[in-house]
Design an enzyme around this catalytic site. Structure first.
Site, mmCIF file in Angstrom:
data_model
loop_
_atom_site.group_PDB
_atom_site.id
_atom_site.type_symbol
_atom_site.label_atom_id
_atom_site.label_comp_id
_atom_site.label_asym_id
_atom_site.label_seq_id
_atom_site.Cartn_x
_atom_site.Cartn_y
_atom_site.Cartn_z
ATOM 1 N N HIS A 173 1.428 5.440 -0.103
ATOM 2 C CA HIS A 173 0.376 7.131 -0.455
ATOM 3 C C HIS A 173 1.285 8.154 -0.174
ATOM 4 O O HIS A 173 2.058 7.988 1.010
ATOM 5 C CB HIS A 173 -0.757 6.965 0.960
ATOM 6 C CG HIS A 173 -1.426 6.032 1.895
ATOM 7 N ND1 HIS A 173 -3.062 6.297 0.703
ATOM 8 C CD2 HIS A 173 -1.308 4.988 1.892
ATOM 9 C CE1 HIS A 173 -4.039 5.000 0.920
ATOM 10 N NE2 HIS A 173 -2.557 4.093 1.814
ATOM 11 N N GLU A 199 1.132 -1.526 -0.052
ATOM 12 C CA GLU A 199 0.139 0.295 0.006
ATOM 13 C C GLU A 199 1.075 1.025 -0.437
ATOM 14 O O GLU A 199 2.172 1.627 1.172
ATOM 15 C CB GLU A 199 -0.828 0.008 1.553
ATOM 16 C CG GLU A 199 -1.649 0.829 0.944
ATOM 17 C CD GLU A 199 -2.648 0.500 2.452
ATOM 18 O OE1 GLU A 199 -2.446 0.204 3.594
ATOM 19 O OE2 GLU A 199 -3.788 2.301 2.714
ATOM 20 N N ARG A 250 -4.806 12.318 9.355
ATOM 21 C CA ARG A 250 -5.961 13.990 8.591
ATOM 22 C C ARG A 250 -7.378 13.184 8.455
ATOM 23 O O ARG A 250 -6.928 12.657 10.306
ATOM 24 C CB ARG A 250 -5.679 13.595 6.801
ATOM 25 C CG ARG A 250 -4.072 13.283 6.131
ATOM 26 C CD ARG A 250 -3.988 13.013 4.885
ATOM 27 N NE ARG A 250 -5.052 13.943 4.133
ATOM 28 C CZ ARG A 250 -4.910 14.109 2.236
ATOM 29 N NH1 ARG A 250 -4.756 13.314 2.259
ATOM 30 N NH2 ARG A 250 -6.498 14.884 2.202
#
Ligand code: DQA
Length: 145
Positions: A103, A101, A110
């Site tokens: 990002h 994964e 966030r």
């Protein structure tokens, strides 16, 4: 012999990188990142192919195809589908692909709705919060698998 293949799959809105909320995602475009991944991949002895789609089902189809093609590993930035897509979770489980994964930002720092990652429930690793560099670190890890 063919070099091991690493597929880089990018989800919704990542085609807008460069102009999209640069204070969060930086100024690099997705093409910039893809070019750097390809170049670094050549040094590492792996083939890198980068793709982007705004459509959830296309990401599912690409994961299925990756399994049939015998790709070595997948770097997956599923964008907002990270936080919503049980279909992607199921596809990663079903294909048993080695998925890392990725990002640019760190979703966990966030809004609360970004804290849940369905992709993370099946991915073997996660690199986040380093901007475009997240992809480069993930590539190093994928090539070493
Ligand atoms: C993102 C983080 C997600 O929460 C967001 O929806 C994106 C980009 C990132 O790379 O930081 O589209 O995946």
């Amino acid at each position: 012999m063919a070099r091991p293949k690493i597929l880089v799959l990018n989800g919704p809105n990542l085609n807008l990188l460069g102009t999209r909320e640069p204070e969060i995602y930086g100024h690099d475009t997705l093409d910039d990142i893809a070019a750097r991944l390809t170049a670094r991949g050549a040094e590492l002895g792996v083939e890198v192919e980068s793709r982007q789609t705004n459509h959830e089902g296309v990401l599912v189809d690409w994961l299925h195809q990756a399994r049939r093609d015998g790709v070595h590993a997948v770097l997956l930035n599923a964008g907002a589908y990270t936080h919503t897509s049980i279909a992607l979770l199921d596809a990663i489980k079903a294909t048993q692909l080695k998925v890392i994964e990725v990002h640019l930002s760190d979703p966990e720092t966030r809004e609360p709705f970004r804290h849940l990652s369905y992709v993370g429930m099946a991915a073997i690793d996660c690199v986040k919060g380093l901007g475009a560099q997240s992809y480069m670190v993930a590539l190093e890890r994928a090539a070493a698998l």
